[in-house]
Design a protein around this motif. Structure first.
Motif, PDB file in Angstrom:
ATOM      1  N   LYS A  71      13.552  11.892  -1.594  1.00  0.00           N
ATOM      2  CA  LYS A  71      14.517  12.674  -2.359  1.00  0.00           C
ATOM      3  C   LYS A  71      15.672  11.751  -2.713  1.00  0.00           C
ATOM      4  O   LYS A  71      16.213  11.052  -1.859  1.00  0.00           O
ATOM      5  CB  LYS A  71      15.031  13.857  -1.547  1.00  0.00           C
ATOM      6  CG  LYS A  71      13.962  14.879  -1.267  1.00  0.00           C
ATOM      7  CD  LYS A  71      14.543  16.056  -0.540  1.00  0.00           C
ATOM      8  CE  LYS A  71      13.479  17.095  -0.270  1.00  0.00           C
ATOM      9  NZ  LYS A  71      14.020  18.243   0.441  1.00  0.00           N
ATOM     10  N   GLU A  72      16.010  11.781  -3.964  1.00  0.00           N
ATOM     11  CA  GLU A  72      17.122  10.960  -4.413  1.00  0.00           C
ATOM     12  C   GLU A  72      18.369  11.823  -4.485  1.00  0.00           C
ATOM     13  O   GLU A  72      18.326  12.945  -4.963  1.00  0.00           O
ATOM     14  CB  GLU A  72      16.836  10.370  -5.794  1.00  0.00           C
ATOM     15  CG  GLU A  72      15.724   9.362  -5.799  1.00  0.00           C
ATOM     16  CD  GLU A  72      15.522   8.733  -7.167  1.00  0.00           C
ATOM     17  OE1 GLU A  72      16.434   8.846  -7.999  1.00  0.00           O
ATOM     18  OE2 GLU A  72      14.464   8.148  -7.379  1.00  0.00           O
ATOM     19  N   SER A  73      19.425  11.302  -3.991  1.00  0.00           N
ATOM     20  CA  SER A  73      20.692  12.012  -4.099  1.00  0.00           C
ATOM     21  C   SER A  73      21.722  11.054  -4.663  1.00  0.00           C
ATOM     22  O   SER A  73      21.727   9.862  -4.348  1.00  0.00           O
ATOM     23  CB  SER A  73      21.135  12.546  -2.740  1.00  0.00           C
ATOM     24  OG  SER A  73      21.320  11.475  -1.850  1.00  0.00           O
ATOM     25  N   GLN A  74      22.546  11.601  -5.488  1.00  0.00           N
ATOM     26  CA  GLN A  74      23.577  10.766  -6.102  1.00  0.00           C
ATOM     27  C   GLN A  74      24.825  10.804  -5.229  1.00  0.00           C
ATOM     28  O   GLN A  74      25.242  11.862  -4.777  1.00  0.00           O
ATOM     29  CB  GLN A  74      23.916  11.275  -7.499  1.00  0.00           C
ATOM     30  CG  GLN A  74      22.785  11.120  -8.481  1.00  0.00           C
ATOM     31  CD  GLN A  74      23.189  11.610  -9.859  1.00  0.00           C
ATOM     32  OE1 GLN A  74      24.220  12.211 -10.038  1.00  0.00           O
ATOM     33  NE2 GLN A  74      22.335  11.328 -10.826  1.00  0.00           N
TER      34      GLN A  74
END
Length: 110
Positions: A71-74
Motif C-alpha cells: 500500500k502506498e501512502s503519501q
C-alpha cells in the motif's frame, strides 16, 4: 468353340484380377489414411499433454509464492525551501494581478 471359352476365361480372369487389385489398392489407401490420421492425433494429444503439464507446473509455482500487497501512502515532508518565501514582492504582485485579470475574464459574460 474352345477359343471362345479361352477368351471368356481370360476376360473373366482379367475382370476378377482388376477387381482384386482395386480392392487391395483401396484398402492400402484407407490404411495409409488411418495411419496418418492416427499419427496426427497422437502428436496433437502429446502437444496438449505437454502444455497441460507446463500449465500445472506454472500454477503450482505461483501457488508456492508469497504475495504481498503493498500500500502506498503519501507523506508530506516539510522542506525548508517550501516553508520560506521563495518569490519576491514583485513576483507576488504579478501573481495577484494575473489572478484578478483571470477572475475578471471568467466572470465576464459574453
Amino acid at each position: 468353340m474352345a477359343s471362345y471359352k479361352a477368351i471368356i476365361l481370360i476376360v473373366l480372369l482379367s475382370v476378377f484380377s482388376g477387381w482384386k487389385a482395386n480392392t487391395y489398392y483401396t484398402g492400402y489407401e484407407m490404411n495409409l489414411e488411418k495411419n496418418i490420421t492416427a499419427s496426427i492425433k497422437k502428436e496433437i494429444s502429446d502437444m496438449q499433454y505437454k502444455q497441460a503439464e507446463q500449465l500445472t507446473a506454472k500454477l503450482n509455482e505461483l501457488k508456492d509464492q508469497d504475495f504481498k500487497v503493498l500500500k502506498e501512502s503519501q507523506t508530506i515532508i516539510e522542506r525548508p525551501i517550501y516553508s520560506q518565501q521563495c518569490i519576491d514582492q514583485d513576483g507576488i504582485e504579478l501573481l495577484k494581478r494575473y489572478k484578478e485579470a483571470s477572475n475578471a475574464l471568467r466572470n465576464k459574460k459574453p
